[in-house]
Design a protein around this motif. Structure first.
Motif, short mmCIF file in Angstrom:
data_model
loop_
_atom_site.label_atom_id
_atom_site.label_comp_id
_atom_site.label_asym_id
_atom_site.label_seq_id
_atom_site.Cartn_x
_atom_site.Cartn_y
_atom_site.Cartn_z
N ILE A 64 0.84 -1.20 0.00
CA ILE A 64 0.00 0.00 0.00
C ILE A 64 0.87 1.25 0.00
O ILE A 64 0.61 2.21 -0.73
CB ILE A 64 -0.99 -0.02 1.19
CG1 ILE A 64 -2.03 -1.13 0.97
CG2 ILE A 64 -1.68 1.34 1.37
CD1 ILE A 64 -2.89 -1.42 2.18
N SER A 65 1.92 1.24 0.78
CA SER A 65 2.86 2.36 0.82
C SER A 65 3.51 2.57 -0.55
O SER A 65 3.61 3.70 -1.05
CB SER A 65 3.92 2.12 1.89
OG SER A 65 4.89 3.13 1.88
N LYS A 68 1.03 4.09 -3.06
CA LYS A 68 0.88 5.53 -2.88
C LYS A 68 2.10 6.28 -3.40
O LYS A 68 1.98 7.28 -4.10
CB LYS A 68 0.66 5.86 -1.40
CG LYS A 68 -0.70 5.45 -0.90
CD LYS A 68 -0.84 5.76 0.59
CE LYS A 68 -2.15 5.22 1.11
NZ LYS A 68 -2.27 5.42 2.58
N GLU A 69 3.26 5.78 -3.07
CA GLU A 69 4.52 6.42 -3.45
C GLU A 69 4.72 6.45 -4.96
O GLU A 69 5.31 7.38 -5.51
CB GLU A 69 5.67 5.66 -2.79
CG GLU A 69 7.05 6.20 -3.02
CD GLU A 69 8.10 5.34 -2.32
OE1 GLU A 69 9.14 5.10 -2.94
OE2 GLU A 69 7.88 4.93 -1.17
N LYS A 73 -2.79 2.46 -8.95
CA LYS A 73 -4.23 2.46 -8.67
C LYS A 73 -4.50 1.30 -7.73
O LYS A 73 -4.05 0.19 -7.96
CB LYS A 73 -5.04 2.28 -9.95
CG LYS A 73 -4.70 3.28 -11.05
CD LYS A 73 -5.00 4.69 -10.63
CE LYS A 73 -4.70 5.66 -11.76
NZ LYS A 73 -4.80 7.03 -11.37
#
Length: 98
Positions: A64-65, A68-69, A73
Motif C-alpha cells: 500500500i505504501s 501511494k509512493e 491504482k
C-alpha cells in the motif's frame, strides 16, 4: 520490494538496485485483507512462505505504501470478481483514453 523488505533486506539497497528498471506506465494493486488472503491461500494448495499473519500484514502495508509512493491504482479486492474486473476495465480504459 515489499517481500524483500519484509525478509529483512535493506530497503535503500532494494530501491537502489530496482531503480535501473523501467517503471510501468500503469500499475494496479488489488488489495485484500490478510484474513481474506489467508482464506484464499488455504483454499488452494496450502500456506506458503509469506502466509504467516504478521508477515502478510507487513507485506500488505508495504504494498500500500509503495502504491501511494508510485501512483499505482488501488482496487478493493474484497469486492466480487465482477466488480474488481469492472474497476480494472475502467482504469485501463481511462488510461488508454478509450
Amino acid at each position: 520490494l515489499a517481500y524483500g523488505y519484509v525478509s529483512g533486506l535493506n530497503y535503500r539497497w532494494l530501491r537502489y538496485i530496482n531503480n535501473q528498471f523501467r517503471r510501468p506506465d500503469l500499475g494496479i494493486l488489488i488489495d485484500v485483507s490478510v484474513r481474506s488472503a489467508i482464506r484464499r491461500i488455504s483454499d488452494q494448495k496450502g500456506l506458503e512462505l509469506f502466509s504467516q499473519r504478521d508477515k502478510m500484514e507487513r507485506v500488505r502495508r508495504m504494498f500500500i505504501s509503495l502504491a501511494k509512493e508510485n501512483g499505482l491504482k488501488v482496487i478493493d479486492g474484497e469486492k466480487s470478481i465482477e466488480e474488481v474486473h469492472a474497476k480494472i476495465v475502467t482504469i485501463v480504459e481511462k488510461f488508454l483514453n478509450l
